[in-house]
Motif scaffolding. Structure first.
Motif, PDB file in Angstrom:
ATOM      1  N   CYS A  98       1.036   2.223  31.429  1.00 43.07           N
ATOM      2  CA  CYS A  98       2.001   2.999  32.225  1.00 43.07           C
ATOM      3  C   CYS A  98       1.357   4.266  32.775  1.00 43.07           C
ATOM      4  N   LEU A  99       0.552   4.934  31.951  1.00 52.31           N
ATOM      5  CA  LEU A  99      -0.123   6.147  32.412  1.00 52.31           C
ATOM      6  C   LEU A  99      -1.079   5.841  33.556  1.00 52.31           C
ATOM      7  N   ASP A 100      -1.784   4.720  33.469  1.00 53.13           N
ATOM      8  CA  ASP A 100      -2.683   4.335  34.560  1.00 53.13           C
ATOM      9  C   ASP A 100      -1.907   4.211  35.869  1.00 53.13           C
ATOM     10  N   ILE A 101      -0.740   3.593  35.792  1.00 51.48           N
ATOM     11  CA  ILE A 101       0.077   3.369  36.991  1.00 51.48           C
ATOM     12  C   ILE A 101       0.629   4.687  37.537  1.00 51.48           C
ATOM     13  N   LEU A 102       1.203   5.504  36.652  1.00 55.33           N
ATOM     14  CA  LEU A 102       1.861   6.732  37.093  1.00 55.33           C
ATOM     15  C   LEU A 102       0.855   7.813  37.477  1.00 55.33           C
ATOM     16  N   ASN A 103      -0.267   7.882  36.775  1.00 54.54           N
ATOM     17  CA  ASN A 103      -1.281   8.874  37.131  1.00 54.54           C
ATOM     18  C   ASN A 103      -1.858   8.621  38.516  1.00 54.54           C
ATOM     19  N   CYS A 104      -1.935   7.348  38.897  1.00 56.65           N
ATOM     20  CA  CYS A 104      -2.427   7.027  40.244  1.00 56.65           C
ATOM     21  C   CYS A 104      -1.514   7.587  41.322  1.00 56.65           C
ATOM     22  N   GLU A 105      -0.247   7.777  40.989  1.00 56.08           N
ATOM     23  CA  GLU A 105       0.716   8.342  41.938  1.00 56.08           C
ATOM     24  C   GLU A 105       0.873   9.853  41.762  1.00 56.08           C
ATOM     25  N   GLY A 106       0.125  10.419  40.848  1.00 55.24           N
ATOM     26  CA  GLY A 106       0.214  11.859  40.604  1.00 55.24           C
ATOM     27  C   GLY A 106       1.507  12.266  39.931  1.00 55.24           C
ATOM     28  N   ILE A 107       2.098  11.373  39.155  1.00 54.44           N
ATOM     29  CA  ILE A 107       3.387  11.645  38.507  1.00 54.44           C
ATOM     30  C   ILE A 107       3.160  12.176  37.097  1.00 54.44           C
ATOM     31  N   LYS A 108       3.680  13.356  36.818  1.00 58.45           N
ATOM     32  CA  LYS A 108       3.571  13.981  35.507  1.00 58.45           C
ATOM     33  C   LYS A 108       4.463  13.255  34.513  1.00 58.45           C
ATOM     34  N   THR A 109       3.873  12.781  33.427  1.00 59.79           N
ATOM     35  CA  THR A 109       4.587  11.981  32.436  1.00 59.79           C
ATOM     36  C   THR A 109       4.545  12.682  31.088  1.00 59.79           C
ATOM     37  N   VAL A 110       5.694  13.164  30.626  1.00 56.93           N
ATOM     38  CA  VAL A 110       5.773  13.921  29.377  1.00 56.93           C
ATOM     39  C   VAL A 110       6.302  13.004  28.269  1.00 56.93           C
ATOM     40  N   PHE A 111       5.546  12.866  27.196  1.00 58.78           N
ATOM     41  CA  PHE A 111       5.982  12.057  26.061  1.00 58.78           C
ATOM     42  C   PHE A 111       7.178  12.715  25.373  1.00 58.78           C
ATOM     43  N   LEU A 112       8.110  11.884  24.905  1.00 58.24           N
ATOM     44  CA  LEU A 112       9.284  12.362  24.187  1.00 58.24           C
ATOM     45  C   LEU A 112       9.422  11.628  22.850  1.00 58.24           C
ATOM     46  N   LYS A 113      10.303  12.131  22.015  1.00 63.02           N
ATOM     47  CA  LYS A 113      10.719  11.468  20.773  1.00 63.02           C
ATOM     48  C   LYS A 113       9.522  10.941  19.983  1.00 63.02           C
ATOM     49  N   GLY A 114       9.582   9.671  19.557  1.00 55.36           N
ATOM     50  CA  GLY A 114       8.562   9.130  18.678  1.00 55.36           C
ATOM     51  C   GLY A 114       7.173   9.164  19.252  1.00 55.36           C
ATOM     52  N   MET A 115       7.046   8.878  20.552  1.00 52.66           N
ATOM     53  CA  MET A 115       5.731   8.861  21.180  1.00 52.66           C
ATOM     54  C   MET A 115       5.094  10.250  21.134  1.00 52.66           C
ATOM     55  N   ALA A 116       5.895  11.289  21.374  1.00 51.49           N
ATOM     56  CA  ALA A 116       5.384  12.664  21.293  1.00 51.49           C
ATOM     57  C   ALA A 116       5.106  13.056  19.855  1.00 51.49           C
ATOM     58  N   LEU A 117       6.022  12.732  18.953  1.00 45.46           N
ATOM     59  CA  LEU A 117       5.891  13.145  17.559  1.00 45.46           C
ATOM     60  C   LEU A 117       4.706  12.497  16.868  1.00 45.46           C
ATOM     61  N   GLU A 118       4.373  11.264  17.228  1.00 51.90           N
ATOM     62  CA  GLU A 118       3.200  10.605  16.660  1.00 51.90           C
ATOM     63  C   GLU A 118       1.953  11.438  16.936  1.00 51.90           C
ATOM     64  N   HIS A 119       1.856  12.001  18.138  1.00 53.66           N
ATOM     65  CA  HIS A 119       0.676  12.780  18.495  1.00 53.66           C
ATOM     66  C   HIS A 119       0.763  14.221  17.996  1.00 53.66           C
ATOM     67  N   ILE A 120       1.963  14.783  17.961  1.00 50.39           N
ATOM     68  CA  ILE A 120       2.111  16.200  17.653  1.00 50.39           C
ATOM     69  C   ILE A 120       2.092  16.475  16.154  1.00 50.39           C
ATOM     70  N   VAL A 121       2.747  15.612  15.361  1.00 53.27           N
ATOM     71  CA  VAL A 121       2.855  15.910  13.926  1.00 53.27           C
ATOM     72  C   VAL A 121       2.462  14.759  12.998  1.00 53.27           C
ATOM     73  N   TYR A 122       2.770  13.532  13.343  1.00 53.49           N
ATOM     74  CA  TYR A 122       2.570  12.442  12.386  1.00 53.49           C
ATOM     75  C   TYR A 122       1.141  11.902  12.348  1.00 53.49           C
ATOM     76  N   GLY A 123       0.353  12.153  13.390  1.00 51.54           N
ATOM     77  CA  GLY A 123      -1.036  11.752  13.343  1.00 51.54           C
ATOM     78  C   GLY A 123      -1.365  10.423  13.970  1.00 51.54           C
ATOM     79  N   ASN A 124      -0.430   9.850  14.726  1.00 49.49           N
ATOM     80  CA  ASN A 124      -0.697   8.619  15.461  1.00 49.49           C
ATOM     81  C   ASN A 124      -1.213   7.504  14.555  1.00 49.49           C
ATOM     82  N   CYS A 125      -0.542   7.323  13.406  1.00 48.76           N
ATOM     83  CA  CYS A 125      -0.960   6.275  12.469  1.00 48.76           C
ATOM     84  C   CYS A 125       0.203   5.439  11.971  1.00 48.76           C
TER      85      CYS A 125
END
Length: 394
Positions: A98-125
């Motif tokens: 999805c990021l590959d597709i949206l980045n090609c259009e210059g669209i800013k994509t902000v992670f929310l909820k679980g996807m954000a929390l995995e990277h911010i606090v839980y450690g993506n594991c």
């Protein structure tokens, strides 16, 4: 851990495992609870119902306590952990597409909820169980992003009615889910109520750019993400669709970003947006059931604004997450309707609710034929009139 006479040992163990900080005192509490828990079937059911089985297993393993309870319970939690790891890894691979597709259009994509929390606090594991991905996209480009993903093979879930198709970006908080290879993503354009849209703008504008496997993505700043998670939890509670994992998100966020989250600005934002009672009640829960440390001024704030009846509701929810009464009522529908901008869009929204597709009617009313589904239309019209005309609490 603070003793609560109306919480049994299985529920107490569950609460104690809903964290990331395994200090000596917490490990000691877990060890003591393992000796008195008797209904392991109930405990594993709670872990599953509350969406924290993977985290519970991880913490028991980190504490070196596997083998201290029945093998059936350990096997259940272990399986949930590996399933969560696999699911989250799959979701991340698809999110990269999805990021590959949206980045090609210059669209800013902000992670929310679980996807954000995995990277911010839980450690993506895999510790933060999630079923789909949620992202925030600016409203001005959300249809462009949505249609771009569709052209790249994502399939949108059907809308309720043909009348709703022209206004999908103007009601609700997100567009219909997009599905590909078992992966589901929701594009959000609003996070709070319409009058508090400035909070969504803050989250979008202050999100920091990160590199995810060579792709640009954005993660929310901790404080505004925390406030959104509080609001999100509240909306789930009034709809009888909440889990302890949503409280755990708040616990681990404060545990890692306490100073960035807990300050006067948090209270100012809550007051300005009419969220004082909601925020104070959730903070009180963190202090009461997780012994989260808070400065004196914040404790005074929680005592002033919190819902003093919430303790009983929380304890019932703890043992029965799927059996809490829905409190939103007709007010929720009228609130959603009121937030639709433009008279013509309100008309289309009403027409869509009056005349949904037959496929929707068959699924909604569990009908095995189109004729039976058609017979439910008058019932729907009457209920809609009741929802729009009824006073909240009347």
């Amino acid at each position: 851990m603070k003793q609560h006479t109306d919480i049994n040992s299985e529920e107490c163990l569950l609460l104690t495992l809903c964290c990331l900080d395994l200090n000596d005192d917490r490990i000691s509490d877990i060890v003591n609870l393992l000796t008195i828990v008797s209904d392991w079937k109930y405990f594993t059911k709670l872990c599953n119902d509350h969406g924290v089985a993977a985290l519970a297993f991880n913490n028991l393993e980190k504490a070196g306590l596997l083998g201290k309870f029945p093998v059936e319970a350990e096997a259940f939690l272990r399986n949930a952990f590996y399933m969560s790891m696999s699911r989250n890894a799959r979701n991340m691979r698809m999110m990269q597409e999805c990021l590959d597709i949206l980045n090609c259009e210059g669209i800013k994509t902000v992670f929310l909820k679980g996807m954000a929390l995995e990277h911010i606090v839980y450690g993506n594991c895999g510790l933060r169980q999630m079923s789909d991905a949620d992202v925030l996209v600016d409203h001005s480009v959300i249809l462009e992003a949505y249609n771009r993903l569709i052209r790249k093979g994502f399939t949108p879930l059907p809308v309720k009615s043909v009348f709703h198709r022209p206004i999908i970006a103007y009601y609700g908080k997100h567009l219909p889910s997009l599905i590909k290879d078992g992966f589901s993503i929701e594009l959000h354009h609003e996070l709070f109520s319409r009058e508090n849209h400035y909070l969504t703008e803050i989250l979008l504008s202050t999100a920091r750019e990160v590199n995810i496997s060579g792709r640009k993505a954005w993660l929310p700043e901790p404080q505004i993400l925390f406030l959104y998670l509080v609001w999100h939890l509240h909306k789930h509670e009034v709809s009888n669709d909440s889990q302890l994992r949503l409280y755990t998100d708040l616990v681990v966020m404060i545990g890692k970003y306490g100073n960035e989250i807990v300050n006067n600005r948090l209270v100012e934002l809550a007051g300005k947006s009419g969220m004082n009672e909601i925020l104070a009640t959730k903070l009180w829960c963190l202090r009461e059931y997780w012994e989260t440390e808070m400065p004196g001024w914040l404790m005074e704030y929680t005592e002033k604004w919190r819902d003093t009846t919430f303790s009983e509701k929380f304890i019932f929810f703890l043992g029965s997450p799927k059996e809490n009464p829905v409190t939103a009522g007709s007010g929720s529908y009228r609130e959603k309707f009121a937030e639709i901008q433009g008279f013509h869009r309100k008309v289309l929204y009403l027409l869509g609710d009056l005349f949904p597709t037959l496929s929707f009617m068959k699924k909604r009313y569990k009908c095995d034929s189109a004729l039976k589904a058609i017979l439910y239309y008058p019932h729907r019209w009457g209920k809609l009139a009741w929802l729009l005309g009824r006073k909240t609490g009347g």
